[in-house]
Design a protein around this motif. Structure first.
Motif, PDB file in Angstrom:
ATOM      1  N   PHE A  89      38.548 -28.989 117.157  1.00 23.34           N
ATOM      2  CA  PHE A  89      37.860 -27.392 117.098  1.00 23.34           C
ATOM      3  C   PHE A  89      38.579 -26.772 118.056  1.00 23.34           C
ATOM      4  O   PHE A  89      38.269 -27.175 119.433  1.00 23.34           O
ATOM      5  N   TYR A  90      39.760 -26.092 117.582  1.00 24.41           N
ATOM      6  CA  TYR A  90      40.531 -25.474 118.803  1.00 24.41           C
ATOM      7  C   TYR A  90      40.164 -23.987 119.130  1.00 24.41           C
ATOM      8  O   TYR A  90      40.749 -23.496 119.862  1.00 24.41           O
ATOM      9  N   ASN A  91      39.204 -23.560 118.388  1.00 22.35           N
ATOM     10  CA  ASN A  91      38.614 -22.195 118.895  1.00 22.35           C
ATOM     11  C   ASN A  91      37.113 -22.277 118.869  1.00 22.35           C
ATOM     12  O   ASN A  91      36.450 -22.211 117.755  1.00 22.35           O
ATOM     13  N   VAL A  92      36.473 -22.063 120.033  1.00 26.26           N
ATOM     14  CA  VAL A  92      34.985 -22.021 120.098  1.00 26.26           C
ATOM     15  C   VAL A  92      34.375 -20.703 120.765  1.00 26.26           C
ATOM     16  O   VAL A  92      34.946 -20.446 122.206  1.00 26.26           O
ATOM     17  N   ASP A 116      38.555 -22.441 128.005  1.00 21.03           N
ATOM     18  CA  ASP A 116      39.219 -21.580 128.743  1.00 21.03           C
ATOM     19  C   ASP A 116      38.938 -20.208 128.281  1.00 21.03           C
ATOM     20  O   ASP A 116      38.328 -19.634 127.375  1.00 21.03           O
ATOM     21  N   ASP A 117      39.892 -19.225 128.804  1.00 20.63           N
ATOM     22  CA  ASP A 117      39.883 -17.759 128.568  1.00 20.63           C
ATOM     23  C   ASP A 117      40.210 -17.725 127.149  1.00 20.63           C
ATOM     24  O   ASP A 117      39.738 -16.550 126.375  1.00 20.63           O
ATOM     25  N   ASP A 118      41.006 -18.453 126.520  1.00 22.09           N
ATOM     26  CA  ASP A 118      41.417 -18.539 125.155  1.00 22.09           C
ATOM     27  C   ASP A 118      40.479 -19.196 124.129  1.00 22.09           C
ATOM     28  O   ASP A 118      40.805 -19.029 122.844  1.00 22.09           O
ATOM     29  N   GLY A 119      39.151 -19.732 124.613  1.00 18.73           N
ATOM     30  CA  GLY A 119      38.292 -20.219 123.707  1.00 18.73           C
ATOM     31  C   GLY A 119      38.671 -21.666 123.375  1.00 18.73           C
ATOM     32  O   GLY A 119      37.949 -22.172 122.583  1.00 18.73           O
ATOM     33  N   ASP A 163      46.951 -31.203 129.604  1.00 17.67           N
ATOM     34  CA  ASP A 163      46.111 -30.374 130.533  1.00 17.67           C
ATOM     35  C   ASP A 163      44.688 -30.274 129.842  1.00 17.67           C
ATOM     36  O   ASP A 163      43.928 -29.721 130.552  1.00 17.67           O
ATOM     37  N   ARG A 164      44.327 -31.516 129.141  1.00 13.38           N
ATOM     38  CA  ARG A 164      42.814 -31.349 128.383  1.00 13.38           C
ATOM     39  C   ARG A 164      42.397 -32.789 128.610  1.00 13.38           C
ATOM     40  O   ARG A 164      43.088 -33.788 128.606  1.00 13.38           O
TER      41      ARG A 164
END
Length: 491
Positions: free
Chosen positions: A67-70, A170-173, A211-212
């Motif tokens: 799920f790359y965009n939350v 993060d800032d990009d979701g 980085d995750r």
């Protein structure tokens, strides 16, 4: 119709109704790293989109996708193996080639974004649908109606959807903790497999960014020994106390450390003088200073002293041999000094760098003799008390009067006030920063405790829900098979 054919017609109609109902209630089980979800598909309204979704699940295309965009309280997005939102391909491309990379929209006016859990294609434009999809996490998103193909809804596992919605991003979701689709299980597929459909034996390898946090990484478990954890907690507590002392003005810096060549001697007899201690302790090494602390008004001994050695080795030897010994019929206590008063005074002098030479010399000499910088009395003997001989440089009363006369009286009154004002402003700024930092740390610790306390209960609830769901599905499959067998036997 003749009565002989009436029963067969009823059977055929019942089978058609059963197949139609079965076609409208197809579902896929998503096993994610935070729990299971069941997606019910609208196969009758959107046959092209649901067939694409079912066949991609069947060939394990979505396995290990993230799920790359939350976007909290809006939607969550997945279905792209590149985890960027710019990749993915439909099942029709794998069957028919590059000309069928995308499939057309199936916009139905009765299907709207009117509830939580709506599943739709995440297209990049009209009739540009591939593998990516999104799930809504709030009700009434009217501006998406008529733009995306709605082909399903979350039937079970809305609590899992809320966990994904509340994750830290993060800032990009992009979530800081990977949330991965581990397996997709097609509970029933009404569409025949097209020719050339290849089902791989294994799932694709998961892709992890350095980085995750990995999806299987436990961020609440601390595997260090208890002694190490306790030592770290004590260190943090000492650090916080030092920061507090710095804020109230008792320490020049929270990271300052006391000198290691100074001994603290207490429980002294009031008659013990500086010369006595200097003579007794000098056998362990060269002494730089030896001072019995006295009341600055009366000159009476406060029954404790500080002894500064030239080397740390001499200080340690004196500590081991002089602790709990008798001096002037008193059993003294010796320990390493924890006082930073001299460092504090030196820091104050550096802060007041605009002082003139006469005032700077007076401050230095008064610091060496133990006298307060604001007056002419002796810290050792008190104002008007007998003069005590010490190894420090001595100054007469006339010298002190001369220094007072040479210094500017008005400057001496204004500069300390300015120094205190600068220090108060700096401490106020430090308090604000420390308060913000403490609030942030408290929120983070509260969230960690909350996640830790719910972990076992969450795992148990997820396992029970998954077991119940599988059991219900197996029972439903058995009943459906028996019904079909009975119908075939009757026919």
């Amino acid at each position: 119709q003749p009565q002989s054919t009436w029963g067969n017609s009823n059977i055929v109609c019942a089978l058609c109704v059963f197949v139609a109902l079965d076609l409208c209630q197809m579902a896929v089980l998503f096993e994610t790293s935070v729990g299971d979800m069941v997606i019910d598909l609208f196969c009758e309204d959107c046959p092209i989109a649901t067939k694409n979704f079912l066949k991609l699940c069947k060939i394990k295309y979505y396995n290990n996708c993230l799920f790359y965009n939350v976007q909290q309280d809006y939607l969550v997005q997945a279905g792209d193996p590149t985890n960027t939102g710019r990749g993915g391909e439909s099942i029709y491309k794998q069957i028919y080639g590059d000309q069928a990379q995308y499939f057309d929209d199936e916009i139905r006016p009765q299907l709207k974004h009117d509830r939580v859990g709506v599943v739709a294609t995440a297209n990049t434009g009209p009739n540009l649908n591939a593998s990516a999809f999104y799930i809504t996490t709030r009700e009434r998103i009217e501006h998406l109606d008529g733009k995306h193909t709605i082909f399903g809804v979350v039937g079970e596992g809305l609590d899992v959807l809320q966990k994904i919605n509340k994750t830290y991003v993060d800032d990009d979701g992009r979530p800081w903790l990977d949330i991965r689709i581990r397996h997709t299980i097609v509970l029933d597929d009404p569409f025949d497999d097209p020719a050339g459909l290849e089902i791989p034996p294994n799932s694709p390898e998961p892709v992890h960014d350095s980085d995750r946090l990995a999806d299987n990484e436990d961020i609440t478990e601390d595997t260090r020994p208890d002694e190490e954890i306790k030592a770290e907690l004590e260190k943090k507590e000492a650090k916080s106390q030092a920061v507090l002392l710095e804020m109230i003005g008792d320490l020049p810096d929270a990271d300052i450390k006391p000198p290691e060549n100074i001994l603290f001697v207490c429980k002294l007899n009031p008659v013990t003088q500086d010369e006595d201690l200097h003579l007794i302790f000098s056998r362990f090494g060269q002494i730089k200073s030896c001072e019995v602390i006295r009341d600055w008004k009366t000159g009476d001994s406060l029954q404790y002293a500080f002894i500064e050695f030239e080397s740390q080795e001499s200080c340690e030897e004196a500590y081991w041999k002089m602790d709990n010994t008798l001096i002037d019929d008193r059993r003294i206590k010796v320990d390493f000094s924890q006082s930073v008063s001299k460092l504090w005074n030196r820091w104050r002098r550096n802060e007041a760098g605009d002082a003139d030479a006469g005032k700077g010399n007076y401050a230095k000499n008064s610091h060496q003799t133990g006298r307060p910088q604001g007056g002419g009395g002796s810290k050792q003997t008190g104002t008007g008390g007998p003069k005590q001989h010490t190894p420090h440089t001595q100054h007469t009363q006339q010298d002190n009067k001369d220094r007072h006369m040479n210094s500017n009286q008005s400057s001496r009154q204004d500069r300390p006030r300015q120094e205190y004002m600068r220090r108060d402003n700096r401490h106020e700024e430090d308090r604000r920063r420390s308060g913000a930092r403490d609030r942030h740390n408290d929120d983070r610790r509260r969230d960690e405790r909350h996640r830790s306390s719910e972990k076992s209960e969450r795992d148990k609830r997820d396992r029970d829900s998954s077991d119940r769901h599988r059991e219900d599905r197996r029972r439903s499959d058995r009943d459906r098979s028996r019904s079909r067998e009975r119908e075939r036997s009757r026919r």
